[in-house]
Scaffold this active site. Structure first.
Site, PDB file in Angstrom:
ATOM      1  CD  GLU A 210      -2.831  -1.105   2.469  1.00 11.01           C
ATOM      2  OE1 GLU A 210      -2.792  -0.135   3.238  1.00 11.01           O
ATOM      3  OE2 GLU A 210      -3.588  -2.063   2.638  1.00 11.01           O
TER       4      GLU A 210
ATOM      5  CG  HIS B 153      -5.893   0.462   4.952  1.00 10.18           C
ATOM      6  ND1 HIS B 153      -4.698  -0.157   5.198  1.00 10.18           N
ATOM      7  CD2 HIS B 153      -6.555   0.403   6.147  1.00 10.18           C
ATOM      8  CE1 HIS B 153      -4.626  -0.556   6.458  1.00 10.18           C
ATOM      9  NE2 HIS B 153      -5.755  -0.223   7.056  1.00 10.18           N
TER      10      HIS B 153
HETATM   11  C1  MLT Z   1      -5.893  -0.002  12.059  1.00  8.62           C
HETATM   12  O1  MLT Z   1      -4.971  -0.827  12.155  1.00  8.62           O
HETATM   13  O2  MLT Z   1      -6.215   0.712  13.001  1.00  8.62           O
HETATM   14  C2  MLT Z   1      -6.651   0.129  10.782  1.00  8.62           C
HETATM   15  O3  MLT Z   1      -6.179  -0.697   9.780  1.00  8.62           O
HETATM   16  C3  MLT Z   1      -6.812   1.517  10.335  1.00  8.62           C
HETATM   17  C4  MLT Z   1      -5.586   2.218   9.883  1.00  8.62           C
HETATM   18  O4  MLT Z   1      -4.590   1.624   9.550  1.00  8.62           O
HETATM   19  O5  MLT Z   1      -5.611   3.438   9.885  1.00  8.62           O
END
Ligand code: MLT
Length: 316
Positions: free
Chosen positions: A260, A278
């Site tokens: 990503e 995401h």
């Molecule tokens: C997290 O791990 O809190 C979620 O995937 C959200 C994010 O990465 O911002």
């Protein structure tokens, strides 16, 4: 005055709380690793979301660092062992975005069942393809939830409200928790064999890497629909693509990718894949909560030594 770097985009409440608590916040987002390395020694604490990766190299350069807060749950973008070695506490905000993430998984499941993104694009294009978008009902179908922590629990409760049968698998799941949630416990193979939809809510770690692979898919019902709002690395993307092409997997709704930001991907352009960037935790509500919690946790630690949700607390 102690300085706190807010290295990723966070709600303004984060900066406000740090100031109110007598700390000096510095908002500097989107820095390249070299830029961050050049300034990191000037900070007592850092707040990140998922965009910044705190590598061993950066942690070693952070001469004054005492604490890192992750405004979110996953700490896979932080080298926690390197922090532990330097006695830097790493804290996350594990409850702040669970509802948003769970709701996104449910939205993805509904979108998969009724082809909503595809039907929307087709209708906007003036095609009126009524026959093409026949879907399936959720009522009476079986949802397998792999990983039943905070987020998995939110998904279970909502899915039961949709009149689905819910099977849950988590190593160390207690019968008591399953009973409280109203879900049925299952072994992973049993869950794979019986589920019409499967959603993953596991953290990214060595044991979960590539969990959703060719072997797992072979155990699933033909035509199963999969949802991944956890981490890209828990699936072997090439295996999933092969199964989407063969029809073993009827559809995938995916919010996370191995690499990503994913601007190119083997899933892109596939008719039976719904992709989001995401954003499962990206609601105003969740972002205010995690930003507030991260700021409070950093202020508490720097000013009083109090640790909240320290993921390496037992090792310091
Ligand atoms: C997290 O791990 O809190 C979620 O995937 C959200 C994010 O990465 O911002």
């Amino acid at each position: 005055m102690k300085k706190v770097l807010i290295a990723d985009k966070a709600d303004a409440i984060c900066e406000r709380i740090l100031k109110e608590r007598g700390l000096e916040p510095v908002v500097k987002t989107g820095m390249k690793p070299e830029e961050l390395k050049a300034c990191i020694a000037g900070f007592d604490a850092i707040i990140v979301r998922s965009a910044t990766t705190l590598t061993k190299d950066l942690i070693e350069a952070a001469a004054n660092l005492k604490a890192v807060a992750r405004a979110g749950s996953g700490v896979d973008n932080i080298d926690v062992p390197a922090c532990t070695e330097k006695k830097v506490v790493v804290m996350n905000t594990p409850f702040g975005n669970t509802v948003s993430t769970g709701e996104h998984a449910i939205a993805m499941m509904m979108a998969l069942a009724r082809h909503i993104p595809q039907a929307n694009a087709s209708t906007h294009a003036g095609k009126w393809e009524k026959k093409k978008f026949e879907g399936v009902e959720l009522t009476g179908k079986t949802l397998g939830v792999v990983g039943c922590g905070n987020i998995g629990g939110v998904v279970v409760e909502r899915a039961l409200g949709l009149k689905m049968n819910v099977l849950v698998y988590t190593p160390n799941m207690t019968a008591e928790r399953a009973r409280k949630l109203g879900a049925q416990m299952a072994g992973l193979d049993e869950l794979y064999q019986k589920s019409d939809f499967i959603t993953y809510h596991v953290a990214m770690r060595e044991a979960t890497k590539g969990l959703l692979n060719k072997e797992a898919i072979a155990k699933m019902k033909k035509g199963v629909r999969l949802i991944n709002c956890a981490r890209g690395g828990i699936m072997v993307e090439a295996d999933v693509k092969e199964a989407l092409l063969s029809g073993q997997v009827a559809g995938l709704a995916c919010d996370v990718f191995v690499k990503e930001p994913a601007t190119e991907h083997i899933f892109f352009g596939m008719e039976n894949v719904i992709a989001t960037p995401h954003i499962a935790a990206s609601t105003k509500d969740a972002q205010v909560t995690v930003a507030r919690q991260a700021a409070e946790q950093i202020a508490d630690y720097l000013l009083t030594g109090k640790r909240t949700h320290a993921v390496n607390g037992d090792k310091l």
